[in-house]
Design a protein around this motif. Structure first.
Motif, PDB file in Angstrom:
ATOM      1  N   THR A 144       5.516  -8.102   7.652  1.00  0.00           N
ATOM      2  CA  THR A 144       4.439  -7.800   6.448  1.00  0.00           C
ATOM      3  C   THR A 144       4.777  -6.263   6.070  1.00  0.00           C
ATOM      4  OG1 THR A 144       2.834  -9.195   8.010  1.00  0.00           O
ATOM      5  CG2 THR A 144       1.887  -7.397   6.161  1.00  0.00           C
ATOM      6  N   ASN A 145       4.860  -6.328   4.717  1.00  0.00           N
ATOM      7  CA  ASN A 145       4.969  -4.988   3.885  1.00  0.00           C
ATOM      8  C   ASN A 145       6.076  -4.061   4.539  1.00  0.00           C
ATOM      9  OD1 ASN A 145       3.158  -5.762   2.038  1.00  0.00           O
ATOM     10  ND2 ASN A 145       1.452  -5.144   3.464  1.00  0.00           N
ATOM     11  N   SER A 173       9.129  -2.112   5.045  1.00  0.00           N
ATOM     12  CA  SER A 173      10.060  -1.070   4.322  1.00  0.00           C
ATOM     13  C   SER A 173      10.706  -0.092   5.777  1.00  0.00           C
ATOM     14  CB  SER A 173       9.416  -0.046   3.516  1.00  0.00           C
ATOM     15  OG  SER A 173       8.818  -0.790   2.494  1.00  0.00           O
ATOM     16  N   THR A 217      16.349   4.150   1.525  1.00  0.00           N
ATOM     17  CA  THR A 217      15.444   3.107   1.843  1.00  0.00           C
ATOM     18  C   THR A 217      16.653   2.070   1.798  1.00  0.00           C
ATOM     19  OG1 THR A 217      13.665   3.993   0.834  1.00  0.00           O
ATOM     20  CG2 THR A 217      13.723   1.512   1.149  1.00  0.00           C
ATOM     21  N   SER A 252      12.779  -2.790   1.454  1.00  0.00           N
ATOM     22  CA  SER A 252      11.589  -2.406   0.706  1.00  0.00           C
ATOM     23  C   SER A 252      10.487  -3.434   0.388  1.00  0.00           C
ATOM     24  CB  SER A 252      11.856  -1.855  -0.682  1.00  0.00           C
ATOM     25  OG  SER A 252      10.709  -1.264  -1.525  1.00  0.00           O
ATOM     26  N   ASN A 253       9.364  -3.256   1.300  1.00  0.00           N
ATOM     27  CA  ASN A 253       8.292  -4.346   1.007  1.00  0.00           C
ATOM     28  C   ASN A 253       8.660  -5.571   1.271  1.00  0.00           C
ATOM     29  OD1 ASN A 253       5.570  -4.770   0.338  1.00  0.00           O
ATOM     30  ND2 ASN A 253       5.928  -5.201  -1.455  1.00  0.00           N
ATOM     31  N   ASN A 275       8.348  -9.117   2.917  1.00  0.00           N
ATOM     32  CA  ASN A 275       7.263  -9.985   3.524  1.00  0.00           C
ATOM     33  C   ASN A 275       7.739 -11.367   3.682  1.00  0.00           C
ATOM     34  OD1 ASN A 275       4.605  -8.785   3.041  1.00  0.00           O
ATOM     35  ND2 ASN A 275       5.401  -8.272   1.315  1.00  0.00           N
ATOM     36  N   ASP A 309       6.081   1.925   7.976  1.00  0.00           N
ATOM     37  CA  ASP A 309       5.827   1.173   7.008  1.00  0.00           C
ATOM     38  C   ASP A 309       5.993  -0.243   7.532  1.00  0.00           C
ATOM     39  OD1 ASP A 309       5.539   3.233   5.220  1.00  0.00           O
ATOM     40  OD2 ASP A 309       7.971   3.430   4.898  1.00  0.00           O
ATOM     41  N   GLY A 310       4.964  -1.195   7.350  1.00  0.00           N
ATOM     42  CA  GLY A 310       4.928  -2.504   7.680  1.00  0.00           C
ATOM     43  C   GLY A 310       4.795  -2.863   9.035  1.00  0.00           C
ATOM     44  N   THR A 351      15.424  -6.127  -1.132  1.00  0.00           N
ATOM     45  CA  THR A 351      14.142  -6.995  -1.124  1.00  0.00           C
ATOM     46  C   THR A 351      14.624  -8.389  -1.182  1.00  0.00           C
ATOM     47  OG1 THR A 351      14.496  -6.874  -3.463  1.00  0.00           O
ATOM     48  CG2 THR A 351      13.315  -4.983  -2.544  1.00  0.00           C
TER      49      THR A 351
END
Length: 573
Positions: A333-334, A336, A348, A351-352, A354, A389-390, A546
């Motif tokens: 979940t989310n 990064s 990075t 990134s994000n 899911n 993050d996440g 992503t």
């Protein structure tokens, strides 16, 4: 020594007792008995002489026993320390965080486990006991001299202090030179390791002269730093020896004057000379041993600094949760993620993200190189921890809260880079664990190793050589696959596990994995074989960190998006 005596307290204290008390005390007794023996002989007292000879014999026997016991207990302590301390260091390194481990060279770890630890053993541990023994011997000898004649003892003591003062002034310089020598030694080991590990590259690119020049430069620095250290040791030893000769001169010269003046006996002078031996000998050793101890301390600090850098251990914790089975899903979940960087700005990588991975389904993870596929698998294996993050969860339990031992009973990975141990084929599959012949043969058959096993006279006992030099790249990858399959974890990750195999063998192995009932698998692949891709429950396409597409092969091809374009490009090429 406070941090080291815990490895064998019994022999540590026994060694201190015999080397620091018993041995020097018996040496003192020997000097006093010799005084009695000589004075009895000069006085022509046969009875006293016979008693003195008998007591002297007993003292000599006890002295020999004390020396033997002192060395025995010291060597036992060093032996137990060596075994337990090296095991401790190895366990600390093995338990370290993957990122911190990767930030240090393998050469540094090799040098630590060999040269640095040996320096601690030889120049710290052994020097410590030698300093204790010689200091006690010096102290007891001085006490004995004061008992025999205090007037002679004072000038001898003053001369004895001179080398200790000089050695203390050299201590800082010695420690700095030892640090430099260790640094150059570690660099030398790293250079040799790189040269031998990269032998094929060196030959292929015809850079033997360049590598030889680099080796010569590193070797010269190593030799020069060791020579500089030995020069300083030589100065220390020379000062200690000169001081010893000076102590003899003072003891003999003043002693003879006192005999002439009737202030002491010949036996007293002989006893003092005997004790002077045990002042000269410790003095000649103490300076060198004190500097050795400082050199060993420098090695200890270097080792501790390395351990502190990697001491972010990924260890089991009783407060962590144990998952005994995989019931439903893995959920990201989310998410990064950026790889930790010490000297550069973080970049990075994911990134994000899911994603939902359902139990029993098979997923193909595809995308161009550098899109984040391998990083995603590493996060699932918790090689790196998400700190902000996440969230990644297994059956609604945060992966960071799961006991590692139980996590790795649920999930396994087949790496792209395979390391093969210099051992048998069976060992490389089972990795020291106990499995039945049925389980071993199951893994061998599923991984396509049956031809290799049946094709040699030793079967699974075939020694594959250092890093599998007796195997092809494809055979190494099959072993890696067999390692994962024999453990029958409910979740299997494969990171380009068939990249060294031809299409036929790739198809056979992937089909075998796809047919395993209730197995949840995520397979990273660059081989876009439509016949294989159609068999996966879903294809996950990654691009620039992503997820851009997710669905069955048919669905994604109809969309004519990223997967369609990549497949078209592959077919054209």
């Amino acid at each position: 020594m406070e941090n080291y005596k815990k490895y064998d307290k019994l022999n540590y204290y026994l060694a201190l007792f015999f080397s620091g008390i018993v041995y020097p005390f018996i040496n003192l007794l020997l000097a006093l008995v010799l005084k009695r023996l000589i004075d009895s002989g000069i006085a022509r007292n046969v009875y006293e002489l016979e008693n003195a000879i008998f007591v002297c014999l007993l003292v000599c026997i006890f002295l020999a026993a004390a020396v033997f016991t002192s060395e025995l207990t010291k060597n036992r302590f060093v032996n137990n320390f060596s075994k337990k301390y090296r095991r401790h260091i190895f366990n600390e390194i093995i338990a370290s965080d993957l990122n911190e481990f990767s930030n240090n060279s393998t050469g540094d770890f090799l040098a630590t486990m060999t040269n640095t630890v040996s320096t601690i053993e030889e120049k710290y541990i052994k020097s410590f006991f030698s300093i204790v023994s010689n200091s006690s011997l010096l102290l007891f000898s001085i006490i004995g001299m004061f008992m025999i004649n205090w007037q002679l003892s004072i000038p001898v003591l003053i001369v004895s202090l001179v080398p200790i003062i000089v050695m203390s002034l050299l201590g800082g310089k010695m420690q700095a030179k030892q640090n430099l020598a260790l640094t150059q030694q570690n660099a030398y080991v790293s250079k040799v390791k790189d040269a031998f590990s990269g032998f094929l590259v060196i030959k292929s690119f015809n850079i033997e002269k360049q590598i030889s020049k680099e080796f010569q430069n590193g070797n010269d620095k190593r030799a020069d730093s060791e020579f500089s250290l030995s020069e300083l040791n030589n100065i220390s030893g020379s000062i200690s020896n000169f001081s010893g000769y000076l102590v003899f001169l003072v003891a003999y010269g003043l002693g003879m004057f006192m005999v002439i003046n009737g202030n002491t006996s010949i036996g007293g002078v002989t006893a003092i000379v005997q004790l002077v031996n045990f002042i000269v000998m410790p003095l000649s050793k103490l300076g060198l041993e004190m500097n050795n101890k400082k050199a060993g301390l420098a090695a200890s600090k270097t080792l501790n600094q390395l351990l502190e850098k990697v001491h972010n251990p990924v260890k089991d914790n009783s407060n962590y949760l144990k998952l005994n089975r995989f019931e439903n899903e893995i959920k990201l979940t989310n998410v990064s993620f950026s790889y930790p960087q010490h000297d550069e700005a973080e970049k990075t990588v994911l990134s994000n993200i899911n994603l939902q991975i359902e139990k029993g389904k098979k997923y193909a993870l595809v995308g161009m190189s550098g899109s984040g596929k391998t990083t995603l698998l590493k996060l699932l294996m918790r090689y790196y921890k998400l700190t902000k993050d996440g969230n990644i969860s297994i059956d609604s339990v945060n992966i960071n809260n799961i006991n590692l031992s139980s996590l790795y009973k649920l999930i396994n990975i087949v790496q792209q880079d395979v390391y093969i141990f210099d051992n048998s084929l069976a060992y490389n599959i089972m990795l020291g664990k106990s499995f039945t012949d049925k389980e071993l043969n199951y893994a061998i058959n599923k991984a396509g190793l049956r031809k290799l096993v049946d094709g040699n006279s030793k079967g699974v006992d075939l020694n594959v050589g250092e890093n599998g030099k007796a195997l092809s790249g494809g055979q190494k990858q099959r072993i890696s696959i067999a390692r994962a399959l024999i453990r029958k974890t409910p979740i299997l990750l494969m990171d380009e596990a068939t990249s060294s195999l031809d299409q036929k063998n790739t198809t056979a192995i992937e089909n075998a994995i796809l047919e395993i009932k209730d197995l949840t698998s995520i397979v990273v692949t660059h081989k876009l074989n439509p016949n294989l891709l159609q068999k996966y429950d879903a294809i996950i396409f990654m691009k620039d960190g992503t997820i851009t597409e997710e669905g069955s092969y048919e669905e994604l091809m109809k969309q004519k998006g990223d997967l369609y374009n990549l497949c078209s490009l592959t077919m054209i090429n």
